[in-house]
Scaffold this motif. Structure first.
Motif, short mmCIF file in Angstrom:
data_model
loop_
_atom_site.label_atom_id
_atom_site.label_comp_id
_atom_site.label_asym_id
_atom_site.label_seq_id
_atom_site.Cartn_x
_atom_site.Cartn_y
_atom_site.Cartn_z
N PHE A 177 25.46 42.40 42.10
CA PHE A 177 25.59 43.86 42.17
C PHE A 177 26.92 44.26 42.79
CE2 PHE A 177 25.08 47.76 44.69
CZ PHE A 177 24.76 48.67 43.68
N GLU A 178 27.26 43.64 43.92
CA GLU A 178 28.49 43.99 44.62
C GLU A 178 29.73 43.67 43.78
OE1 GLU A 178 29.13 45.45 47.72
OE2 GLU A 178 27.03 46.03 47.43
N LYS A 180 29.93 43.41 40.53
CA LYS A 180 29.97 44.34 39.39
C LYS A 180 30.61 45.66 39.81
CE LYS A 180 28.19 42.45 35.65
NZ LYS A 180 28.96 42.36 34.38
N MET A 181 30.27 46.13 41.00
CA MET A 181 30.86 47.38 41.51
C MET A 181 32.37 47.23 41.69
SD MET A 181 28.43 49.61 41.69
CE MET A 181 27.85 48.83 40.17
N LYS A 184 34.28 47.13 38.32
CA LYS A 184 34.43 48.43 37.66
C LYS A 184 35.65 49.19 38.16
CE LYS A 184 29.57 49.24 36.48
NZ LYS A 184 28.36 50.08 36.73
N ARG A 185 36.09 48.89 39.37
CA ARG A 185 37.24 49.60 39.93
C ARG A 185 38.54 49.15 39.28
NH1 ARG A 185 35.34 48.42 46.10
NH2 ARG A 185 33.37 49.57 46.03
#
Length: 251
Positions: A177-178, A180-181, A184-185
């Protein structure tokens, strides 16, 4: 649940661990090739082949070498080809897989990072493999020390133990999850995502092995922890270098 969990396949009883390990590798490879087709970063066939061979050879050698060095007395005083081949650890696979890739890149003259694309397939493979570790209980050396905490589980003997495989699965899902975040940046240099995963995973494994049975090599540290410590130092240096490069790009 009774441990170890096994399956009947072609009238043969097979433990869950090798089944889930094989499934994890297969699905991770399919996922990797899916991501590779979508990626805008293209490598030549020679570079791709060299990286794949380097990673595979390094991981195979490292996983078995470090797995057997967890108990060096047994390795050197009572050596067995069968025991050597069946003992392995993902920590050795990751560390020596990295070395294999770097050697392969030197040979073909490829300087750019190749790690980001493999991060999520790698996490997927480890998660599926750890399901197999959990289902095997205490019948393979992937279980935790006895505990009186609320997390304790019976894994095939008379003790409540830390279900370390489940701890690792939870950590890897959080990391997925982390990362993936962060992905995205799209504000990081190539290879940064892989470096962050490796630093996080080796740090987690270093701590996790304090609640796993081990042979103490230096102080109260086992072989896996010593490998983790060396990789943590290496990746702190690498991430600092990447951070400096990001700052220069912004300027």
């Amino acid at each position: 649940m009774d441990f170890p969990v096994s399956f009947q396949i072609f009238n043969k009883t097979i433990l869950a661990h090798p089944i889930f390990e094989t499934m994890g590798i297969f699905l991770a490879m399919r996922y990797y090739f899916f991501l590779k087709r979508k990626s805008t970063e293209k490598m030549s066939f020679n570079t791709s082949a060299a990286v794949l061979i380097g990673a595979t050879a390094g991981a195979l050698i490292g996983s078995k070498l470090i797995g057997n060095l967890e108990n060096p007395i047994v390795l050197f005083e009572n050596f067995s080809i069968k025991r050597f081949w069946t003992n392995n650890t993902i920590v050795g696979g990751l560390a020596f897989g990295l070395i294999g890739v770097e050697i392969a890149k030197k040979i073909v003259g490829h300087k750019e990072s190749t790690g980001d694309l493999i991060v999520f397939p790698l996490i997927l493979a480890i998660i599926i493999g750890r399901i197999g570790c959990f289902l095997t209980g205490v019948y393979e050396e992937t279980y935790g020390l006895p505990t009186t905490s609320v997390f304790g589980m019976y894994l095939g003997d008379e003790y409540l133990r830390h279900p370390v495989a489940l701890y690792e699965i939870a950590f890897l899902l959080f990391m997925w999850f982390e990362l993936k975040m962060i992905a995205k940046r799209d504000k990081y240099v190539s290879g940064f995502l892989f470096q962050l995963f490796m630093l996080s995973y080796f740090s987690f494994r270093f701590l996790l092995d304090f609640i796993k049975p081990k042979i103490e090599i230096i102080g109260n540290l086992g072989t896996i922890q010593l490998v983790c410590l060396s990789m943590i130092i290496y990746y702190i240096y690498k991430i600092k270098s990447s951070t400096v490069l990001i700052k220069h790009q912004k300027i």
